[in-house]
Write an enzyme that holds these catalytic residues in place. Structure first.
Site, PDB file in Angstrom:
ATOM      1  N   SER A 242     -17.706  94.339 -79.997  1.00  0.00           N
ATOM      2  CA  SER A 242     -18.255  93.769 -81.194  1.00  0.00           C
ATOM      3  C   SER A 242     -17.176  94.050 -82.380  1.00  0.00           C
ATOM      4  O   SER A 242     -16.354  92.988 -82.226  1.00  0.00           O
ATOM      5  CB  SER A 242     -19.385  94.803 -81.492  1.00  0.00           C
ATOM      6  OG  SER A 242     -20.284  94.235 -82.402  1.00  0.00           O
ATOM      7  N   ASP A 334     -26.432  86.596 -77.021  1.00  0.00           N
ATOM      8  CA  ASP A 334     -26.066  87.459 -77.923  1.00  0.00           C
ATOM      9  C   ASP A 334     -26.649  87.151 -79.239  1.00  0.00           C
ATOM     10  O   ASP A 334     -26.471  85.903 -79.603  1.00  0.00           O
ATOM     11  CB  ASP A 334     -24.462  87.525 -77.802  1.00  0.00           C
ATOM     12  CG  ASP A 334     -23.955  88.701 -78.879  1.00  0.00           C
ATOM     13  OD1 ASP A 334     -24.855  89.109 -79.651  1.00  0.00           O
ATOM     14  OD2 ASP A 334     -22.708  89.334 -78.615  1.00  0.00           O
ATOM     15  N   HIS A 369     -25.901  91.302 -76.446  1.00  0.00           N
ATOM     16  CA  HIS A 369     -24.652  91.997 -77.389  1.00  0.00           C
ATOM     17  C   HIS A 369     -24.152  93.134 -76.607  1.00  0.00           C
ATOM     18  O   HIS A 369     -22.940  93.609 -76.581  1.00  0.00           O
ATOM     19  CB  HIS A 369     -25.092  92.133 -78.685  1.00  0.00           C
ATOM     20  CG  HIS A 369     -23.812  92.474 -79.532  1.00  0.00           C
ATOM     21  ND1 HIS A 369     -22.882  91.568 -79.723  1.00  0.00           N
ATOM     22  CD2 HIS A 369     -23.760  93.656 -80.033  1.00  0.00           C
ATOM     23  CE1 HIS A 369     -22.148  92.305 -80.370  1.00  0.00           C
ATOM     24  NE2 HIS A 369     -22.488  93.352 -80.761  1.00  0.00           N
TER      25      HIS A 369
END
Lengths: 437, 427
Positions: A242, A334, A369
């Site tokens: 991330s 995601d 994600h």
């Protein structure tokens, strides 16, 4: 079935394992063709209970092998050897938006695996199982050393594999939630890599000065690794998830100090204003908050903030000038970052620059994600408080449980192989050493 | 020639955490191909003695070596020995003599360091190329340990995880006395409620006046436990413990009058591990070998002919498994089992006996992958006299005996204590 007659036997092998190792659950000596539920129960460190269960029918010998047999229903279905861990979810009545993350990595995760009569969907807690065993799932292999790092203003934890070394090293970064998250670094050390988990958003120095860290913070962490007597200074990699990807690419491409042997970027993007501070990058993301979407379940979708992928080169990291191998891990579902679109653009940029031979992209359909080490519960949505804000929201991370679980397993295996290949050297190193004899 | 390396080779022991009766693989990668290497194990015991084993290997063309697959060319074991690093362990040079390795605290694992060194010469001054730690456990996760509070019976109860009910086992060691928990803990890890029983303290063997009723009480502690299946309790005994086992299996009046179909003993006791006909009388003169180790087998042998000293095995009503080492220098185990077999045959009960005799194995046949002890210190008599007892056996055949017999014991227990009635009635 008379319980005193029942001799159902349950075994889980191995009973003690690392969290990324598979187990085999065997139910034996049940009556043939018998309906059974196999259930996992785990109480996590904050006191919440998580459970998963599958519905099975014993074969003619009275056996159920979870690795081979179909689950006909429950929290997972189909042939899922690790379904009892991948599909763990909070027990009914729990607070919403929970996420399971191990804080104390030196103690194992304890899971109780039980077998019940019939195809149950609820009320397990009120029933006596036919049999029950306990398994330990560890983030650290025996002998892995945990060393808090607080020198030079750093907030981190170094995990060293057992033995004299020297070892290659990995700088391990998580994302926008901040905190010092140790479990992936602990696992990496269990696989032979010195690993430094670094808190760069809520570190002590930030809390004390009120200011975000600069590039120097990461460079200091890198130098700490380099000068460690048990670490090979020329074999250091970075892994980021991330927002950790943003930092990883920033260091890999622009830092004069950090020279990475390779980099792994999970669920991230190269979109960032270049030559800006960490603070400025975060601000630039916050400036686009108006592109936040909220769905009908009141869950926050942030993937649009960085879309469309800009064409202006000053707005994305210059991956064309990367000089080390890069592994990108992409979840195609995601909902938090535009990982897929970014990966496509990265590929294009590197092809134009002529360094795409350095790029490997692992792209997984129906995967969200939070691509984490395998056999952990899939979190499709959870409560989240981004650093620097006071708002807690429910974020949609994305992914479908079965596909996401498979992606985690595959990605982890490939990540370890990538790190081993680049950090331990593979065949080239052996040949080179042979010439030294 | 010192190796110039930039990164350490990769040493991997799988599983890194295991029960003591589970095997492991030891793999080393990233070595120079075709080179000489030594793989070594090191353990610091609870008594602060160092134990070690090592094998000499040659890496293959890919720079790998595997203890599971490859031959050891020398060391404490040779040939293909996947578990040689544990079963051939012995005290490091310079240690006190006569040591025996036995885990006292079963709630913690035995920690073994496995390392790889360059070359086949003495490694003691070298830093290893790589080193890992492995844990060997006697207790599976979830097994509970309860020291008995009752004053009448001294021992520790181990209960498997889960609601039960489980079959039960009474576990008894031999003439050394004291309370040894490790085998009971391991049996609980295999699904049995197991009571490790202390029936005299070390050195008390000759003066101990343990009533038969003590053992019956101990048996009942298991049998009457809410998590134990009353009709599925067995007994395991080693050495002197076998004598007790056999006594319980044949003489217990309490169980003589249980009507069928529950079969003998109110339970279906099984298990006899090694076997002794006679209650030991140490006033007999003892032989010594050239190292001044005591040999007891010859003094017991003549007693086999004295029927007044023997348990009446013809009264046996349950299946029994007898494990013997042919090189047992402490008890004439094989001759004893021969005698039992003859007695049973005379009354048509030989189908109850299963025997396994192991050539070149000694007296101390313990759970597998533990070192072999040919002679160790022993405290005997109320004078607490320390002698060195010759147990017998050669390391390799003894290790093989431990591995094979443990498998047979577990299978025997599984069949008789977990098996359905139909299967068992075919005995």
């Amino acid at each position: 079935m008379d319980r005193t007659q029942c001799c159902v036997q349950l075994s889980v092998q191995p009973s003690r394992a690392l969290v990324d190792e598979r187990f085999v659950i065997l139910v034996e000596k049940a009556p043939p063709g018998f309906q059974l539920s196999v259930r996992a129960l785990h109480q996590c460190e904050d006191g919440h209970s998580w459970e998963a269960f599958g519905h099975y029918i014993s074969d003619a010998t009275g056996t159920v092998n979870v690795s081979q047999d179909l689950s006909l229903g429950g929290t997972y279905s189909g042939v899922e050897a690790m379904g009892l861990l991948c599909s763990l979810r909070p027990v009914p009545g729990s607070k919403p938006g929970l996420r399971m993350r191990k804080k104390d990595v030196q103690a194992p995760m304890m899971v109780t695996i039980s077998v019940y009569q019939g195809h149950q969907v609820e009320g397990f807690v009120d029933q006596v199982p036919l049999a029950s065993v306990v398994v330990e799932r560890w983030y650290v292999a025996p002998g892995v050393r945990r060393i808090p790092i607080t020198d030079h203003g750093l907030t981190g934890t170094l995990f060293l594999p057992p033995g004299p070394g020297p070892f290659p090293a990995v700088l391990d970064l998580w994302g926008g939630g901040g905190q010092l998250v140790e479990y992936r670094a602990a696992l990496l050390a269990s696989h032979g890599f010195a690993a430094l988990a670094l808190d760069y958003l809520t570190a002590k120095v930030i809390r004390e000065t009120g200011k975000m860290v600069e590039d120097q913070y990461f460079e200091t962490a890198y130098k700490e690794l380099q000068k460690h007597p048990q670490i090979v200074s020329s074999r250091i990699a970075m892994i980021g998830l991330s927002f950790g990807t943003t930092m990883t690419l920033k260091m890999a491409i622009y830092s004069k100090v950090v020279k990475l042997r390779c980099a792994v970027c999970i669920s991230g993007s190269h979109v960032q204003p270049i030559e800006k501070s960490v603070e400025e990058i975060l601000s630039s993301f916050n400036d686009r908050a108006d592109k936040t979407r909220i769905n009908e379940e009141n869950q926050v979708i942030w993937r649009d903030l960085l879309l469309p992928i800009p064409t202006d080169p000053s707005l994305k990291a210059d991956v064309g000038s990367l000089q080390c191998p890069l592994l990108l891990v992409v979840g195609e579902d995601d909902q938090n970052w535009p990982t897929k679109e970014s990966a496509e653009d990265i590929q294009e940029m590197m092809e134009r620059a002529g360094n795409s031979h350095l790029l490997t992209v692992l792209s997984y359909p129906d995967t969200g994600h939070l691509i984490e080490p395998p056999y952990s519960s899939h979190t499709r949505t959870s409560n989240f408080k981004p650093v620097g804000t006071n708002q807690k929201v429910t974020v949609l991370w994305g992914g479908q449980m079965a596909a996401h679980a498979r992606a985690q397993e595959d990605a982890w295996k490939k990540m370890l192989a990538f790190l081993r290949e680049n950090l331990y050297g593979g065949r080239k190193a052996s040949a080179a050493t042979q010439s030294n004899l | 020639m010192p190796l110039q390396r930039s990164v350490a080779p990769i040493l991997c022991v799988q599983p890194s955490r295991a029960l003591v009766d589970e095997k492991f693989t030891v793999l080393v990668k990233n070595l120079p191909p075709g080179g000489p290497f030594t793989v070594r194990s090191l353990h610091l015991s609870e008594d602060n003695d160092y134990w070690e084993a090592y094998g000499h290997y040659v890496s293959n063309h890919q720079g790998e070596l595997s203890v599971w697959d490859d031959l050891s060319f020398g060391g404490t074991y040779t040939g293909r020995e996947p578990m040689g690093l544990l079963s051939s362990m012995r005290p490091i040079p310079g240690s006190r003599p006569g040591l025996r390795l036995r885990k006292k605290d079963v709630t913690t694992p035995m920690l073994v360091t496995i390392s790889v060194y360059c070359g086949h010469e003495d490694y003691r001054d070298q830093t290893p190329l790589a080193s890992v730690l492995t844990e060997r456990w006697h207790m599976a996760p979830g097994v509970q340990r309860f020291p008995l509070q009752e004053n009448t019976v001294r021992g520790t109860l181990f209960i498997p995880p889960g609601p039960g009910p489980f079959p039960g086992i009474l576990d008894m060691w031999g003439g050394g006395g004291g309370l040894l928990e490790y085998r009971a803990a391991l049996l609980a890890s295999h699904g049995y409620v197991c009571l490790a029983l202390e029936y005299f303290k070390p050195g008390e063997m000759t003066s101990a006046n343990q009533e038969f009723s003590y053992f019956e009480t101990a048996f009942n502690v298991i049998k009457d436990h809410p998590q134990v299946k009353t009709d599925r309790v067995g007994i395991l005994g080693l050495s002197l413990g076998s004598a007790v086992t056999l006594n319980l299996a044949t003489e217990s009046k309490r169980y003589a009058c249980i009507p069928p179909p529950l079969s003998a003993f109110g339970s279906t006791p099984i298990g006899c591990y090694w076997f002794l006909l006679v209650v030991f009388d140490p006033r007999f003169p003892v032989k010594h070998d050239e190292n001044n180790c005591e040999i007891w087998r010859e003094m017991i042998l003549p007693l086999l002919k004295d029927s007044s000293r023997k348990v009446k095995v013809e009264k046996l009503r349950c299946p029994m498994l007898c494990i013997s080492g042919c090189d047992d220098q402490n008890w004439p185990a094989v001759e004893s089992v021969d005698d039992v077999m003859e007695t049973l045959r005379a009354v048509g009960k030989d189908h109850l006996l299963t025997r396994a005799d192991y050539p070149d194995a000694g007296h101390l046949i313990e759970p597998p992958f533990t070192p072999h002890f040919r002679a160790t210190n022993f405290i005997r008599g109320s004078t607490m006299e320390k002698v060195v007892m010759l147990w017998g056996g050669q390391t390799k055949p003894h290790s093989e005996a431990q591995e094979d017999s443990w498998r047979k014991i577990l299978s025997f227990l599984q069949h008789n204590l977990y098996g359905n009635d139909h299967a068992r009635s075919r005995l």
